[in-house]
Design a protein around this motif. Structure first.
Motif, PDB file in Angstrom:
ATOM      1  N   LEU A  20      49.686  26.821  44.405  1.00 35.87           N
ATOM      2  CA  LEU A  20      48.723  27.476  43.529  1.00 35.87           C
ATOM      3  C   LEU A  20      47.889  28.491  44.296  1.00 35.87           C
ATOM      4  CD1 LEU A  20      47.223  27.680  40.782  1.00 35.87           C
ATOM      5  CD2 LEU A  20      45.720  25.854  41.612  1.00 35.87           C
ATOM      6  N   LEU A  21      47.353  28.089  45.445  1.00 36.74           N
ATOM      7  CA  LEU A  21      46.491  28.979  46.223  1.00 36.74           C
ATOM      8  C   LEU A  21      47.278  30.144  46.807  1.00 36.74           C
ATOM      9  CD1 LEU A  21      44.326  26.304  48.098  1.00 36.74           C
ATOM     10  CD2 LEU A  21      43.638  27.724  46.150  1.00 36.74           C
ATOM     11  N   ASN A  22      48.415  29.853  47.428  1.00 41.35           N
ATOM     12  CA  ASN A  22      49.168  30.912  48.090  1.00 41.35           C
ATOM     13  C   ASN A  22      49.755  31.902  47.094  1.00 41.35           C
ATOM     14  OD1 ASN A  22      50.388  31.981  50.652  1.00 41.35           O
ATOM     15  ND2 ASN A  22      52.265  31.557  49.518  1.00 41.35           N
ATOM     16  N   GLN A  23      50.330  31.399  45.995  1.00 41.07           N
ATOM     17  CA  GLN A  23      50.910  32.305  45.006  1.00 41.07           C
ATOM     18  C   GLN A  23      49.843  33.065  44.241  1.00 41.07           C
ATOM     19  OE1 GLN A  23      54.045  31.996  46.609  1.00 41.07           O
ATOM     20  NE2 GLN A  23      54.350  33.009  44.643  1.00 41.07           N
ATOM     21  N   SER A  24      48.651  32.489  44.093  1.00 39.11           N
ATOM     22  CA  SER A  24      47.563  33.242  43.477  1.00 39.11           C
ATOM     23  C   SER A  24      47.250  34.490  44.287  1.00 39.11           C
ATOM     24  CB  SER A  24      46.300  32.366  43.376  1.00 39.11           C
ATOM     25  OG  SER A  24      46.511  31.273  42.516  1.00 39.11           O
ATOM     26  N   ALA A  25      47.283  34.365  45.603  1.00 38.72           N
ATOM     27  CA  ALA A  25      47.021  35.518  46.469  1.00 38.72           C
ATOM     28  C   ALA A  25      48.191  36.501  46.464  1.00 38.72           C
ATOM     29  CB  ALA A  25      46.742  35.041  47.896  1.00 38.72           C
ATOM     30  N   VAL A 152      47.422  33.470  36.798  1.00 40.67           N
ATOM     31  CA  VAL A 152      46.180  33.411  36.019  1.00 40.67           C
ATOM     32  C   VAL A 152      44.992  33.263  36.961  1.00 40.67           C
ATOM     33  CG1 VAL A 152      44.911  32.144  34.254  1.00 40.67           C
ATOM     34  CG2 VAL A 152      47.392  32.385  34.056  1.00 40.67           C
ATOM     35  N   VAL A 153      45.107  32.347  37.911  1.00 38.41           N
ATOM     36  CA  VAL A 153      44.030  32.121  38.875  1.00 38.41           C
ATOM     37  C   VAL A 153      43.812  33.363  39.735  1.00 38.41           C
ATOM     38  CG1 VAL A 153      43.295  30.735  40.850  1.00 38.41           C
ATOM     39  CG2 VAL A 153      44.421  29.637  38.905  1.00 38.41           C
ATOM     40  N   TYR A 344      42.604  42.997  34.492  1.00 38.47           N
ATOM     41  CA  TYR A 344      42.549  42.498  33.121  1.00 38.47           C
ATOM     42  C   TYR A 344      43.951  42.344  32.536  1.00 38.47           C
ATOM     43  CZ  TYR A 344      37.669  44.043  33.410  1.00 38.47           C
ATOM     44  OH  TYR A 344      36.363  44.229  33.794  1.00 38.47           O
ATOM     45  N   MET A 345      44.795  43.354  32.763  1.00 41.06           N
ATOM     46  CA  MET A 345      46.155  43.308  32.216  1.00 41.06           C
ATOM     47  C   MET A 345      46.974  42.192  32.857  1.00 41.06           C
ATOM     48  SD  MET A 345      46.250  45.576  29.877  1.00 41.06           S
ATOM     49  CE  MET A 345      45.242  46.980  29.362  1.00 41.06           C
ATOM     50  N   MET A 346      46.783  41.980  34.159  1.00 41.33           N
ATOM     51  CA  MET A 346      47.483  40.874  34.817  1.00 41.33           C
ATOM     52  C   MET A 346      47.067  39.542  34.216  1.00 41.33           C
ATOM     53  SD  MET A 346      47.833  41.721  38.888  1.00 41.33           S
ATOM     54  CE  MET A 346      46.076  41.824  39.167  1.00 41.33           C
ATOM     55  N   LEU A 347      45.788  39.405  33.916  1.00 31.34           N
ATOM     56  CA  LEU A 347      45.307  38.162  33.311  1.00 31.34           C
ATOM     57  C   LEU A 347      45.901  37.973  31.920  1.00 31.34           C
ATOM     58  CD1 LEU A 347      43.436  35.718  33.613  1.00 31.34           C
ATOM     59  CD2 LEU A 347      41.599  37.100  32.625  1.00 31.34           C
TER      60      LEU A 347
END
Length: 489
Positions: A20-25, A152-153, A344-347
């Protein structure tokens, strides 16, 4: 239902939060490359995915067997960290070598995760094959839920950092246009279909971001990556174990090998799942030679016409992914509205994709693959034709609708493809999975590699053609699935 040991639950949650943390970055930084670094960023991503394909086909069996899952996680996460650091000074001499190293690490990173989940499951239920399958399935479901939530994160964290930096700069009275880094506005200020990704950016424009903003965003990404490395160091490294089997004699396997070995059981049992796992094709994939997965993939292509006909479909999925993260976010969103709206679009895209992926299983129980793929292709064609005919303006709300449509379309394609391959290659599922992932990565690398020399209109037209071709090929494969002339040996 057996209660899971505390050690199992601990390692399961650690693994989920690591990804979760690594892929969020990484997934967020990947989507920002065409906005921050233009052609340098997309060229580096092309190199990354080429190296990832080669690494995934050649290295995981040997590396995981020799060093174990924990060391492989740490080494791969270090490669992600180096790539983030390279973005502090983005040039071809820093980004491309870092991307190549990350491609090698990423090719090991994901197979290591699959092997680790299987090792955990086999240790949690060493004697009951049915319980092992249940634990393995539930663990993978939880794992991929965290992976799907990562974008999302990442998008939410980026938005929060952008607002924080904006507030700081406003409080200090600094001008965000001073000391600006690469912006997405080109010299002729043309966005959309004829955006020049290779043109030098204008500094000091309204769309520029300050060095302070860039460095804080990258520092946040590096902090996420460093946190995942700390969590990875807390993992227990499971050794080789005996998978519980329906057979009297359990089958020894090394989860350091490719994921083909995860499902190996003996053929004496009459259970259909067991018979499917013990086919001739899987025997090829279980070779310990580093070239075993590569040979198995090419043998599948040589022996089955359906595998060849499905290549346009999987390559199209990869091209669509690169188009979204590179061309659409950079050439339409960032160029017209700035980096804030990319977040915003990524979210919006990630939330839409997440919701669609969770409803796709229920949709598949009602509709068949052809209907769902038809809906996906219709949405994608509608978006592409809209981008071709619509003159972009300062109105932002239509882009939110376009992004939502892309989220539904891409998620339907991505989530239905594994089950589609399973239905076509039920005797060779592992080789088919390898073919699927490698051909998707090839599509990504081709698209990123061409972004520096082609206008976006070329990719829109190419995706139109590939989308139609892919849909036709999927329907042809459905029609010839059980034909006598199909080679399935």
């Amino acid at each position: 239902m057996v209660k899971m040991p505390k050690r199992f639950r601990r390692n399961k949650m650690l693994l989920c939060f690591i990804f979760l943390l690594n892929q969020s970055a990484f997934s967020t930084l990947e989507s920002l490359q065409s906005s921050l670094n233009q052609s340098k960023g997309t060229n580096a991503l092309a190199v990354l995915y080429v190296c990832m394909v080669l690494s995934a086909l050649l290295l995981p069996s040997f590396v995981i067997s020799k060093y174990g899952c924990k060391k492989c996680f740490l080494g791969s996460l270090a490669a992600y960290g180096l790539y983030i650091i390279a973005n502090f000074y983005p040039s071809s001499y820093t980004l491309i070598p870092a991307a190549a190293l990350l491609g090698i690490g990423s090719g090991i990173y994901w197979p290591t995760a699959f092997a680790y989940v299987t090792r955990m499951s086999s240790h949690a239920s060493p004697n009951d094959f049915a319980e092992f399958k249940r634990i393995n399935k539930n663990t993978f479901a939880t794992f991929f839920m965290f992976v799907y939530c990562s974008m999302v994160v990442g998008s939410a964290v980026t938005i929060a950092m952008l607002f924080t930096v904006s507030s700081i700069e406003d409080a200090l009275g600094s001008n965000s246009n001073n000391s600006s880094v690469n912006a997405t506005e080109t010299m002729n200020k043309t966005c959309g279909l004829f955006y020049e990704n290779h043109a030098p950016p204008n500094k000091g424009t309204a769309m520029s971001i300050s060095n302070l903003t860039l460095y804080i965003i990258l520092s946040g990404f590096f902090l996420l990556n460093a946190s995942s490395m700390v969590l990875s160091s807390c993992l227990d490294d499971y050794p080789e174990h005996i998978i519980p089997s329906p057979q009297p004699e359990a089958v020894k396997f090394s989860s350091g090998l490719s994921d083909e070995e995860k499902n190996v059981v003996a053929s004496e049992d009459n259970t259909p799942d067991v018979q499917e796992q013990n086919t001739e094709g899987d025997k090829i994939s279980r070779e310990k030679h580093p070239l075993g997965p590569l040979k198995a993939t090419f043998r599948l292509l040589a022996s089955d016409l359906v595998a060849i006909l499905l290549l346009p479909h999987t390559i199209h999925i990869g091209m669509g992914q690169a188009f979204l993260r590179g061309t659409y976010f950079g050439n339409w969103i960032s160029c017209n509205f700035g980096l804030y709206y990319v977040s915003y679009m990524m979210l919006v895209f990630s939330v839409t994709s997440l919701l669609t992926s969770y409803t796709s299983a229920k949709l598949l129980a009602i509709f068949n693959h052809r209907v769902l793929f038809g809906v996906s292709v219709f949405l994608e064609l509608s978006v592409l034709i809209t981008l071709l005919l619509w003159q972009t303006s300062d109105t932002v709300w239509p882009f939110f609708l376009v992004t939502m449509a892309l989220g539904v379309s891409r998620s339907l394609l991505k989530t239905q493809t594994p089950s589609l391959f399973a239905s076509f290659f039920h005797h060779k599922q592992n080789q088919a999975a390898s073919l699927q992932s490698s051909s998707e990565a090839i599509g990504v690398s081709i698209t990123f590699g061409l972004m520096s020399c082609l206008f976006p209109i070329s990719f829109v037209v190419l995706l139109l053609v590939m989308s139609l071709l892919a849909y036709v090929m999927v329907n042809v494969c459905t029609l010839i699935r059980n034909k006598p002339f199909r080679k399935i040996s």
